[in-house]
Design an enzyme around this catalytic site. Structure first.
Site, mmCIF file in Angstrom:
data_model
loop_
_atom_site.group_PDB
_atom_site.id
_atom_site.type_symbol
_atom_site.label_atom_id
_atom_site.label_comp_id
_atom_site.label_asym_id
_atom_site.label_seq_id
_atom_site.Cartn_x
_atom_site.Cartn_y
_atom_site.Cartn_z
ATOM 1 N N GLY A 27 0.885 -1.287 0.079
ATOM 2 C CA GLY A 27 0.073 -0.119 -0.199
ATOM 3 C C GLY A 27 0.744 1.145 -0.044
ATOM 4 O O GLY A 27 2.135 1.148 -0.270
ATOM 5 N N HIS A 33 4.267 1.708 -8.056
ATOM 6 C CA HIS A 33 3.263 0.874 -7.985
ATOM 7 C C HIS A 33 2.471 0.859 -9.247
ATOM 8 O O HIS A 33 2.116 -0.471 -9.748
ATOM 9 C CB HIS A 33 2.343 0.753 -7.036
ATOM 10 C CG HIS A 33 2.936 0.860 -5.562
ATOM 11 N ND1 HIS A 33 3.280 1.782 -4.664
ATOM 12 C CD2 HIS A 33 3.610 -0.187 -4.827
ATOM 13 C CE1 HIS A 33 3.849 1.366 -3.607
ATOM 14 N NE2 HIS A 33 4.211 0.042 -3.599
ATOM 15 N N GLU A 149 12.086 -3.956 -9.261
ATOM 16 C CA GLU A 149 13.748 -3.892 -9.671
ATOM 17 C C GLU A 149 14.298 -3.039 -8.558
ATOM 18 O O GLU A 149 15.478 -3.651 -8.102
ATOM 19 C CB GLU A 149 14.532 -3.512 -10.676
ATOM 20 C CG GLU A 149 13.972 -4.592 -11.884
ATOM 21 C CD GLU A 149 14.591 -4.120 -13.328
ATOM 22 O OE1 GLU A 149 15.080 -2.985 -13.398
ATOM 23 O OE2 GLU A 149 14.446 -4.934 -14.150
#
Ligand code: PAF
Length: 281
Positions: A27, A33, A149
């Site tokens: 979150g 994201h 990554e």
């Protein structure tokens, strides 16, 4: 967008969902994201379509006793709004008691990769990550899952885990998204003071310099020394670790003869930031 608040809700939705790509998160979502969500969508589009599921679960077992789980940023409403805009199909928001039931005795440990580097700085962290990711895979049953990554050791360890345990999930590595000054996007950045936020750009400058030195053929020790000096020149940076490892399996290197990954862990105040760069000689 379907909101699943329990394992049972998720399993019920999953039955008719077809092909699924999972984006596991804790979150406090940001552009980084959303880039994971976009990569998951692209993968599905390349494989005949399907649904993207994002999980939001601040996993207590990957926090050590001295790490402040309570201070981890949380913004459920903001996260749901962002995921709706990003075109995510479902969000999985389980409670801790739903994921960790009393009496559980089983965990997943990736012995070597979980014990090195950040695993030494944060004992038990990767056991918590490997266990919760395995559980998320078992509940959501995705065909693919996207990982950033930026958390290079986590990505390497998850790849090892799915290979070792024959988990039929394709791991999608996603490049790090950066702010204008090069700072890697992270939910933790929200907790930096304005002064620490400005100082933290030293990480990206250090990585740029080290990458350029490696490309120019400089020796390992000279790259390490210059990187340490660059980070130490920022008085707010409390260096926790600087490592240059084999990019494929994170094994130690004594000379740079093949692709390496430069891994940094640096504290600013009480916020631990990590960043990485793969460099080719
Ligand atoms: O990278 C993260 O946010 C977490 O470690 C993960 C993979 C969601 C597991 O809790």
């Amino acid at each position: 967008m379907q909101i699943c608040r329990s394992t049972q809700d998720m399993r019920d939705w999953r039955k008719d969902a077809g092909r699924v790509a999972l984006v596991p998160t804790m979150g406090a979502l940001h552009e980084g994201h959303l880039s994971l969500v976009a990569h998951a969508r692209d993968w599905l589009d390349d494989h005949g379509g399907g649904r993207v599921v994002t999980s939001i679960f601040v996993n207590p077992t990957q926090f050590g006793p001295t790490e402040d789980l309570a201070k981890y940023p949380r913004d459920e409403d903001g996260d749901i709004a962002l995921l709706r805009r990003a075109g995510c199909d479902a969000v999985f928001l389980p409670q801790v008691a739903d994921i960790y039931r009393p009496g559980a005795q089983t965990h997943v440990e990736v012995a070597q990769l979980g014990g090195m580097l950040m695993g030494q700085l944060r004992p038990g962290h990767f056991r918590g990550v490997a266990t919760v990711v395995t559980k998320l895979f078992n509940i959501v049953q995705p065909q693919a899952a996207a990982f950033g990554e930026k958390d290079y050791q986590q990505l390497t360890l998850i790849r090892q885990m799915v290979a070792d345990l024959d988990i039929p999930v394709q791991i999608l590595p996603v490049p790090t998204m950066r702010e204008a000054d090069g700072l890697a996007m992270s939910s933790r950045n929200r907790r930096l003071t304005p002064q620490d936020r400005a100082a933290a750009s030293v990480l990206a400058r250090g990585l740029d310099g080290a990458q350029a030195q490696i490309a120019a053929g400089d020796e390992l020790t000279s790259v390490q020394d210059a990187l340490r000096a660059m980070l130490a020149s920022e008085p707010r940076a409390d260096i926790q670790s600087i490592d240059i490892r084999d990019a494929a399996d994170l094994s130690p290197v004594t000379a740079i003869t093949r692709p390496v990954v430069i891994l940094l862990a640096v504290r600013f105040g009480d916020v631990l930031l990590i960043d990485q760069r793969v460099a080719h000689p």
